[in-house]
Design an enzyme around this catalytic site. Sequence first.
Site, PDB file in Angstrom:
ATOM      1  N   MET A  30       0.848  -1.195   0.000  1.00 50.96           N
ATOM      2  CA  MET A  30       0.000   0.000   0.000  1.00 50.96           C
ATOM      3  C   MET A  30       0.887   1.250   0.000  1.00 50.96           C
ATOM      4  O   MET A  30       0.430   2.337   0.350  1.00 50.96           O
ATOM      5  CB  MET A  30      -0.941  -0.014   1.204  1.00 50.96           C
ATOM      6  CG  MET A  30      -1.918  -1.183   1.142  1.00 50.96           C
ATOM      7  SD  MET A  30      -3.480  -0.878   1.952  1.00 50.96           S
ATOM      8  CE  MET A  30      -2.937  -0.628   3.616  1.00 50.96           C
ATOM      9  N   GLY A  31       2.152   1.070  -0.394  1.00 49.43           N
ATOM     10  CA  GLY A  31       3.031   2.220  -0.542  1.00 49.43           C
ATOM     11  C   GLY A  31       3.614   2.702   0.773  1.00 49.43           C
ATOM     12  O   GLY A  31       3.576   2.023   1.782  1.00 49.43           O
ATOM     13  N   LEU A  33       6.800   3.080   1.194  1.00 48.87           N
ATOM     14  CA  LEU A  33       7.707   1.933   1.326  1.00 48.87           C
ATOM     15  C   LEU A  33       8.814   2.173   2.345  1.00 48.87           C
ATOM     16  O   LEU A  33       9.340   3.276   2.466  1.00 48.87           O
ATOM     17  CB  LEU A  33       8.331   1.612  -0.034  1.00 48.87           C
ATOM     18  CG  LEU A  33       7.339   1.307  -1.164  1.00 48.87           C
ATOM     19  CD1 LEU A  33       8.098   1.006  -2.460  1.00 48.87           C
ATOM     20  CD2 LEU A  33       6.415   0.158  -0.809  1.00 48.87           C
ATOM     21  N   HIS A  34       9.146   1.115   3.067  1.00 46.50           N
ATOM     22  CA  HIS A  34      10.278   1.159   4.002  1.00 46.50           C
ATOM     23  C   HIS A  34      11.138  -0.078   3.746  1.00 46.50           C
ATOM     24  O   HIS A  34      10.833  -0.895   2.856  1.00 46.50           O
ATOM     25  CB  HIS A  34       9.783   1.240   5.449  1.00 46.50           C
ATOM     26  CG  HIS A  34       8.764   0.193   5.802  1.00 46.50           C
ATOM     27  ND1 HIS A  34       9.072  -1.143   5.919  1.00 46.50           N
ATOM     28  CD2 HIS A  34       7.432   0.294   6.027  1.00 46.50           C
ATOM     29  CE1 HIS A  34       7.989  -1.816   6.233  1.00 46.50           C
ATOM     30  NE2 HIS A  34       6.965  -0.973   6.294  1.00 46.50           N
ATOM     31  N   HIS A  37       9.503  -3.506   3.157  1.00 44.33           N
ATOM     32  CA  HIS A  37       9.016  -3.795   1.802  1.00 44.33           C
ATOM     33  C   HIS A  37      10.184  -4.174   0.886  1.00 44.33           C
ATOM     34  O   HIS A  37      10.078  -5.075   0.066  1.00 44.33           O
ATOM     35  CB  HIS A  37       8.325  -2.562   1.197  1.00 44.33           C
ATOM     36  CG  HIS A  37       7.081  -2.144   1.917  1.00 44.33           C
ATOM     37  ND1 HIS A  37       6.992  -0.965   2.615  1.00 44.33           N
ATOM     38  CD2 HIS A  37       5.876  -2.745   2.033  1.00 44.33           C
ATOM     39  CE1 HIS A  37       5.785  -0.851   3.123  1.00 44.33           C
ATOM     40  NE2 HIS A  37       5.078  -1.915   2.792  1.00 44.33           N
ATOM     41  N   GLN A  61     -10.292  -2.406   2.500  1.00 40.96           N
ATOM     42  CA  GLN A  61      -9.808  -3.098   3.693  1.00 40.96           C
ATOM     43  C   GLN A  61      -9.747  -2.211   4.934  1.00 40.96           C
ATOM     44  O   GLN A  61      -9.287  -2.638   5.982  1.00 40.96           O
ATOM     45  CB  GLN A  61      -8.452  -3.755   3.431  1.00 40.96           C
ATOM     46  CG  GLN A  61      -7.276  -2.801   3.276  1.00 40.96           C
ATOM     47  CD  GLN A  61      -6.012  -3.526   2.859  1.00 40.96           C
ATOM     48  OE1 GLN A  61      -5.872  -3.951   1.712  1.00 40.96           O
ATOM     49  NE2 GLN A  61      -5.072  -3.703   3.775  1.00 40.96           N
ATOM     50  N   SER A 187       4.618   1.227   7.819  1.00 42.19           N
ATOM     51  CA  SER A 187       4.360   2.539   7.205  1.00 42.19           C
ATOM     52  C   SER A 187       3.674   3.454   8.217  1.00 42.19           C
ATOM     53  O   SER A 187       3.707   4.676   8.085  1.00 42.19           O
ATOM     54  CB  SER A 187       3.460   2.390   5.979  1.00 42.19           C
ATOM     55  OG  SER A 187       4.008   1.451   5.095  1.00 42.19           O
TER      56      SER A 187
HETATM   57  O1  PAF Z   1      -0.177  -5.700   3.731  1.00 46.19           O
HETATM   58  C1  PAF Z   1      -0.591  -4.777   2.996  1.00 46.19           C
HETATM   59  O2  PAF Z   1       0.080  -3.759   2.786  1.00 46.19           O
HETATM   60  C2  PAF Z   1      -1.964  -4.894   2.357  1.00 46.19           C
HETATM   61  O3  PAF Z   1      -2.870  -5.524   3.208  1.00 46.19           O
HETATM   62  C3  PAF Z   1      -1.936  -5.587   0.973  1.00 46.19           C
HETATM   63  C4  PAF Z   1      -1.488  -7.022   1.078  1.00 46.19           C
HETATM   64  C5  PAF Z   1      -0.999  -4.830   0.046  1.00 46.19           C
HETATM   65  C6  PAF Z   1      -3.338  -5.571   0.356  1.00 46.19           C
HETATM   66  O4  PAF Z   1      -3.810  -4.283   0.162  1.00 46.19           O
END
Ligand code: PAF
Length: 285
Positions: A30-31, A33-34, A37, A61, A187
Amino acid sequence: MIVVRTVEELKSQISLWKKEGNSVGFVPTMGYLHEGHISLVERSKKQTDKTVLSLFVNPTQFNDPEDYLKYPVNIDGDLEKCKTASVDLVFLPSKEVMYPKTESTITMTQSLLQTNLCGRTRPGHFEGVMLVVSKFFHLVEPNFAFFGLKDYQQFRIIEEMVSLLNFPLQVIGVETLREPDGLAMSSRNVRLSEKERETAKLIPRMYSLAEKLLKDGEKNLSNFKEILRDFLLTGQDVKIDYLETVDPGNLQEKLALEGKILLAVAVFVGKTRLIDNRIFTLPIS
Ligand code: PAF
């Protein structure tokens, strides 16, 4: 590095790579990033020919609309990090690309693994995760998909979904990366004030305390949890969402301190919700 925003562009690049005989690794994010990721990307690069990373803050979600609106975003910074990490393709879809039909949708539930932990306190969360991840799996058609074990319940649910729905891919769990003081990288950490960041240290310290109690032979499960809860609550502005001891396989509550135990916590420090988990195998010597 290729950056695509549409399903058509994504699918045509993937099918080209597949025709050339390349295996594809997928890192959904979901961006914001660290290094956590990036460790998923590194793992994918070791194991596959081409690595695809998605950047998409998935609205379905979030059970709390405020949490969704406040989710940190830094697309330029993320693309820079992806380039440095040699990601082959970034998929950057809009909400409209992922969810073009707002009048019609589908709900996915996993009956067993969702009953506890975040499944209990964030109703609807895993339905949204399963929906978006299964859409990504259909679009990216990866051979391997990489998930951080910090979100252990998410990892188990995706693993189960892949098995139950026969997705032709392997789900790989990657160890949690931690800050020098032990706080799990997330994040969300960026939302903590300096004072809250200090308080957040109580989480890794609670795991050290748990290990000590178990090493010292603590046998009483409710005492064990109470001591850990009390410890966390010494922090200012701390609210415990849950602190649970479950079986790491089926995520059902343990009735005794024996065998394998997943100690999972979700804690609000101020308004920021942090989660962490650790598996203990008893007895610890
Ligand atoms: O773990 C996450 O960042 C999110 O739940 C995912 C797997 C990218 C789904 O949106």
